[in-house]
Write a protein that holds these residues in place. Sequence first.
Motif, PDB file in Angstrom:
ATOM      1  N   LEU A  79      -6.339  19.507  -6.543  1.00 25.50           N
ATOM      2  CA  LEU A  79      -6.846  19.953  -5.253  1.00 25.50           C
ATOM      3  C   LEU A  79      -7.984  19.050  -4.795  1.00 25.50           C
ATOM      4  O   LEU A  79      -8.021  18.590  -3.658  1.00 25.50           O
ATOM      5  N   LEU A  80      -8.922  18.795  -5.732  1.00 32.31           N
ATOM      6  CA  LEU A  80     -10.043  17.926  -5.390  1.00 32.31           C
ATOM      7  C   LEU A  80      -9.541  16.548  -4.957  1.00 32.31           C
ATOM      8  O   LEU A  80     -10.043  15.948  -4.028  1.00 32.31           O
ATOM      9  N   GLN A  81      -8.517  16.114  -5.669  1.00 33.52           N
ATOM     10  CA  GLN A  81      -7.986  14.794  -5.352  1.00 33.52           C
ATOM     11  C   GLN A  81      -7.389  14.750  -3.950  1.00 33.52           C
ATOM     12  O   GLN A  81      -7.563  13.799  -3.204  1.00 33.52           O
ATOM     13  N   TYR A  82      -6.665  15.823  -3.607  1.00 32.46           N
ATOM     14  CA  TYR A  82      -6.054  15.880  -2.286  1.00 32.46           C
ATOM     15  C   TYR A  82      -7.101  16.103  -1.213  1.00 32.46           C
ATOM     16  O   TYR A  82      -6.992  15.617  -0.096  1.00 32.46           O
ATOM     17  N   ALA A  83      -8.112  16.937  -1.556  1.00 30.65           N
ATOM     18  CA  ALA A  83      -8.996  17.437  -0.500  1.00 30.65           C
ATOM     19  C   ALA A  83     -10.258  16.608  -0.289  1.00 30.65           C
ATOM     20  O   ALA A  83     -10.813  16.607   0.797  1.00 30.65           O
ATOM     21  N   LEU A  84     -10.729  15.916  -1.327  1.00 32.68           N
ATOM     22  CA  LEU A  84     -11.972  15.178  -1.173  1.00 32.68           C
ATOM     23  C   LEU A  84     -11.802  13.994  -0.235  1.00 32.68           C
ATOM     24  O   LEU A  84     -10.866  13.218  -0.383  1.00 32.68           O
ATOM     25  N   PRO A  85     -12.712  13.852   0.726  1.00 32.87           N
ATOM     26  CA  PRO A  85     -12.635  12.677   1.598  1.00 32.87           C
ATOM     27  C   PRO A  85     -12.785  11.398   0.772  1.00 32.87           C
ATOM     28  O   PRO A  85     -13.385  11.425  -0.298  1.00 32.87           O
ATOM     29  N   VAL A 108      -4.487  27.640 -22.444  1.00 32.41           N
ATOM     30  CA  VAL A 108      -3.342  27.210 -21.648  1.00 32.41           C
ATOM     31  C   VAL A 108      -3.581  27.506 -20.175  1.00 32.41           C
ATOM     32  O   VAL A 108      -3.410  26.646 -19.304  1.00 32.41           O
ATOM     33  N   ALA A 109      -4.004  28.739 -19.914  1.00 32.22           N
ATOM     34  CA  ALA A 109      -4.272  29.103 -18.521  1.00 32.22           C
ATOM     35  C   ALA A 109      -5.350  28.205 -17.933  1.00 32.22           C
ATOM     36  O   ALA A 109      -5.237  27.717 -16.809  1.00 32.22           O
ATOM     37  N   GLY A 110      -6.403  27.971 -18.740  1.00 32.79           N
ATOM     38  CA  GLY A 110      -7.478  27.098 -18.288  1.00 32.79           C
ATOM     39  C   GLY A 110      -6.973  25.709 -17.967  1.00 32.79           C
ATOM     40  O   GLY A 110      -7.386  25.097 -16.991  1.00 32.79           O
ATOM     41  N   GLY A 111      -6.060  25.219 -18.810  1.00 31.52           N
ATOM     42  CA  GLY A 111      -5.503  23.892 -18.578  1.00 31.52           C
ATOM     43  C   GLY A 111      -4.796  23.799 -17.243  1.00 31.52           C
ATOM     44  O   GLY A 111      -5.021  22.874 -16.458  1.00 31.52           O
ATOM     45  N   TYR A 112      -3.948  24.779 -16.965  1.00 35.72           N
ATOM     46  CA  TYR A 112      -3.214  24.730 -15.695  1.00 35.72           C
ATOM     47  C   TYR A 112      -4.144  24.950 -14.518  1.00 35.72           C
ATOM     48  O   TYR A 112      -4.005  24.336 -13.463  1.00 35.72           O
ATOM     49  N   LEU A 113      -5.131  25.819 -14.713  1.00 33.86           N
ATOM     50  CA  LEU A 113      -6.113  26.048 -13.653  1.00 33.86           C
ATOM     51  C   LEU A 113      -6.845  24.754 -13.332  1.00 33.86           C
ATOM     52  O   LEU A 113      -7.041  24.388 -12.173  1.00 33.86           O
ATOM     53  N   LEU A 114      -7.248  24.064 -14.393  1.00 32.94           N
ATOM     54  CA  LEU A 114      -7.948  22.804 -14.216  1.00 32.94           C
ATOM     55  C   LEU A 114      -7.044  21.780 -13.544  1.00 32.94           C
ATOM     56  O   LEU A 114      -7.478  21.005 -12.689  1.00 32.94           O
ATOM     57  N   GLY A 115      -5.763  21.795 -13.928  1.00 35.74           N
ATOM     58  CA  GLY A 115      -4.805  20.888 -13.312  1.00 35.74           C
ATOM     59  C   GLY A 115      -4.752  21.107 -11.817  1.00 35.74           C
ATOM     60  O   GLY A 115      -4.804  20.167 -11.018  1.00 35.74           O
ATOM     61  N   PHE A 116      -4.696  22.382 -11.449  1.00 39.18           N
ATOM     62  CA  PHE A 116      -4.672  22.691 -10.021  1.00 39.18           C
ATOM     63  C   PHE A 116      -5.991  22.294  -9.371  1.00 39.18           C
ATOM     64  O   PHE A 116      -6.016  21.758  -8.272  1.00 39.18           O
ATOM     65  N   GLY A 117      -7.085  22.565 -10.064  1.00 44.09           N
ATOM     66  CA  GLY A 117      -8.401  22.245  -9.514  1.00 44.09           C
ATOM     67  C   GLY A 117      -8.599  20.760  -9.265  1.00 44.09           C
ATOM     68  O   GLY A 117      -9.012  20.339  -8.184  1.00 44.09           O
ATOM     69  N   THR A 118      -8.268  19.945 -10.284  1.00 49.51           N
ATOM     70  CA  THR A 118      -8.486  18.514 -10.112  1.00 49.51           C
ATOM     71  C   THR A 118      -7.538  17.932  -9.064  1.00 49.51           C
ATOM     72  O   THR A 118      -7.925  17.058  -8.279  1.00 49.51           O
ATOM     73  N   ARG A 170     -15.421  12.891  -7.989  1.00 48.23           N
ATOM     74  CA  ARG A 170     -14.614  14.029  -8.452  1.00 48.23           C
ATOM     75  C   ARG A 170     -15.142  14.598  -9.769  1.00 48.23           C
ATOM     76  O   ARG A 170     -15.308  15.795  -9.920  1.00 48.23           O
ATOM     77  N   ASP A 171     -15.435  13.696 -10.696  1.00 47.25           N
ATOM     78  CA  ASP A 171     -15.939  14.170 -11.985  1.00 47.25           C
ATOM     79  C   ASP A 171     -17.254  14.909 -11.823  1.00 47.25           C
ATOM     80  O   ASP A 171     -17.507  15.908 -12.494  1.00 47.25           O
ATOM     81  N   ALA A 172     -18.112  14.371 -10.944  1.00 42.00           N
ATOM     82  CA  ALA A 172     -19.409  15.023 -10.742  1.00 42.00           C
ATOM     83  C   ALA A 172     -19.197  16.452 -10.261  1.00 42.00           C
ATOM     84  O   ALA A 172     -19.795  17.398 -10.770  1.00 42.00           O
ATOM     85  N   PHE A 173     -18.326  16.617  -9.252  1.00 40.72           N
ATOM     86  CA  PHE A 173     -18.050  17.959  -8.743  1.00 40.72           C
ATOM     87  C   PHE A 173     -17.499  18.841  -9.837  1.00 40.72           C
ATOM     88  O   PHE A 173     -17.910  19.982 -10.017  1.00 40.72           O
ATOM     89  N   LEU A 174     -16.547  18.262 -10.566  1.00 42.17           N
ATOM     90  CA  LEU A 174     -15.889  19.043 -11.603  1.00 42.17           C
ATOM     91  C   LEU A 174     -16.891  19.545 -12.625  1.00 42.17           C
ATOM     92  O   LEU A 174     -16.921  20.728 -12.965  1.00 42.17           O
ATOM     93  N   PHE A 175     -17.741  18.639 -13.092  1.00 41.33           N
ATOM     94  CA  PHE A 175     -18.631  19.053 -14.168  1.00 41.33           C
ATOM     95  C   PHE A 175     -19.800  19.876 -13.692  1.00 41.33           C
ATOM     96  O   PHE A 175     -20.343  20.675 -14.446  1.00 41.33           O
TER      97      PHE A 175
END
Lengths: 294, 237, 356
Positions: A252-258, A240-250, A265-270
């Motif tokens: 964030l990437l969505q907001y922050a990536l140029p 559960v914690a991982g899920g929410y962490l990932l939610g925040f992570g993705t 995004r997927d490449a960075f994530l994986f």
Amino acid sequence: MTTAVQFVLDALTAGSFYALFALGIALIFGIMQLVNFAHGELIMVGAYVVYLTYRWPWPAMIAATVAAVVLLALLMERIAFRPVRGANPATLLITSFAVSFLLQNLAQMAFTTLPKSADALPALSRSITAGRITISWLSVVTIVTTAVLLVALALFLRRTRLGVQMRAAAEDFGMAQLCGVRGNRVVAAAFAIGGVLAAAGSVLLVSQTGGISITMGLAPVLFGFTAAAVGGLGSLPGAVAGGYLLGFGTTLLQYALPYQLAGYRDAFLFLGVFALMSLRPGGLLRTAGAEVRV
Amino acid sequence: MLTVADLSVHYGRIRAVRGVSLRVDDGEIVGLLGPNGAGKTSTLAAVAGALRPAEGTVTFDGTEVTGHSAERMVRHGVTMVPEGRRIFATLTVAENLSLGATARRDRAAVSGDVEDQLERFPVLRRYYRSPAGRLSGGEQQQLAIARALLARPRLLLLDEPSLGLAPLLVDLVFDTIARLRAEGITVLLVEQNASRAVELADRCYVLRGGGIVAEAPRGQLHPDRLGALYLGDREVL
Amino acid sequence: MRTVAVRAGLLCAVVVAAAALGQAGDPRLVRATGTALIMLVLVLGLNIFIGNSGVFSFGHLAFMGVGAYVTVIARLSEAQKSFQLPDLPGGLAGLELSGPMAVLVSGAVAAACAAVLAAPVVRLSGLTASLATFAILIAANSVFENWETVTRGSAGLILDADPPGIWTLVLWACLAVVVAVGFQRTRTGVRLTASREDEIAARAVGIRVWAERGAAFVLSAFVVGAAGSLFAQYFSSLNPDSFFLTLTFTAIAILVVGGLTTVTGAVAGTLVVSVALELLRLVERGVYLGGWKVPSRSGLAEVGLALVLLGVLVVRPLGITGGHEIDRLLRRRRPRPPRRRTPAPEEEHGHPARTA
């Protein structure tokens, strides 16, 4: 300020999805040491049931979806996974991969590769506006539904006999059997619960994207397993914690990536997952477990 | 009560148990002794249903139970406390105990039995709501036995109950086993601590290299005789 | 040394024989033979790492993709290159290689990529390693899809150079067989096999498991990259999806069906699965069974393959070859010396049959 609130809501919504998927995977892993790739196909099948029933009144649609997915999960367990129970992790992984592949192609035979669309739960696409913040009803429902399911699962595991048996089986399956716990029943129950979680996820997913395709199970299972791995495979709170962490992570990437890098995004994530697995194989949230020293 | 005939257990090509025959009568404590690697644990595990024997039969109370799973054996009335205690560390003491009663049909009597076990092992009452992982080795052993007893077994299988325990706790464990006999529970006991086992048990079998090399009632297994058996002498049975 | 020669020789003979049969048939069969030969190179590459180390890598098709894309860039004609990949950076735009050179260079580039990733991966075992390598596959797929200046993204690339003939492919396949068999018998290979059987014991006797794995990882990436190059040259078109889950699944299915740990398994598995897939595809397109038309359904071949794989996993997890190499299998006819009776040690970590 409003961006911040919007961000949090988006992150929570995404996180809820990932937590649902992660939990389904972590539950099965805890009991059987199996990473069930076919969990994605449970979601896919759920989505197709939604496609077939979305014109029904919504309680009936949801009931049909849950019933179909749970049935499939139980069949999967009985036919494909029970015979290989106790085999080494690689065999289990390939088996789940094979089941996933099988189901995807069966769906292809039935539905063809052309994606379908369904306007499920149209009421949820409306939004509420409060000041400069817009929340869609769907987000609210997603977050609330996930929270409810999480609480229900926690209560089940703590307060019911079957739940305690399941936790015992996850810790030491053989010893649980020596206490008289019926192994088959516990495993089937775990799959059934996983099915319920997958069904919920698929209904919400279809409501959100409106699209259904035979490969749509891949992303959820990948993100779900990533979230579970981040939290430490087999740990339910971790998932559960991982899920929410990932939610925040993705998010964030969505907001922050140029813009130009957005597709990556997927490449960075994986790559991040890869780094994580290399550095902390036990998961981010677990303290370094007993490493075998030779 | 229990008859084992020509039992063989194989691990791939390794024959851990070869043609073992033994019996346990109602109300007895029977010891299974022998050096490391003799096949004692495998024999016990086969009786408990944790392993499927390659050959041979196990009969309990006149019913053949060869190859029955552990879950079924518990329901027949045979419970095992395996080596190393194997309590569920992430579950509370209370939950551990309740798991022992999983197979019980008479749910109403369970809480009474839990109370009895807490009387027998007071330390468990103190930690009743704590995760079982917090208990010390000796306390965990008590929990493991209490958990097994909650199944109201007719036959209790114990695998090395005194292993790794301080002398005082070894006394406690053996006293408990003696008291079980008084309560009418039959016990089959695998023990490394041969001298204590020989004092306690009504009869002992000695295993070596997967087969039985001696059987003797209490008082007839002296330390020298035992030592010789462990190390290589063969007796005519 | 003799074992290598015998074993490789036997296997190459099988490959040559099968190919000879295949290329004498109609164009569809010839194409299927070519496909099978390329699959064989891929599977041999996988066997070098997975078969010997016991570590399941799901990510190797990333290296195949690397090899394929390098080859396409090196073999495209000037006109096509400026059309399909107009923004290709100078160095790559000027790259031009012959067919065979492309195979070797592609393999080398793939191996280089693997070398970079090897350090973290080889220290992992079991499930974590599988998951980490799976992450590589996903990340690579994302890069292939997005790095449009070099790969043209999801539109894919078309190669206008002449494809290699069947016998060229046979040659490469036999080379791969020799490499795979040869590696098995090197000191690295033997030590690696020891670590597969019991990692802890191997480390206890001083084997630096991660170093051995690293060597295997890089070598296998080379072979897989070469397979990618052959893929690009033979099929003349590719896109990021070509090196993703479907092919990964097929390759793994072959490995498991044939027998994970042996080179013979790789060859046998490729043969069996290729034939099975071809038959299933015939049915898939609609076949007349004694006057009654079986309706055509796309996806049937894959369903069949998945069912076969599941069957093998349950019934015979060691695969057709059961973990034996071809020279052993042929020698089994000879009588064995009687086994000595020794007392059995108590086995704590054995795997007796469990009651359900």
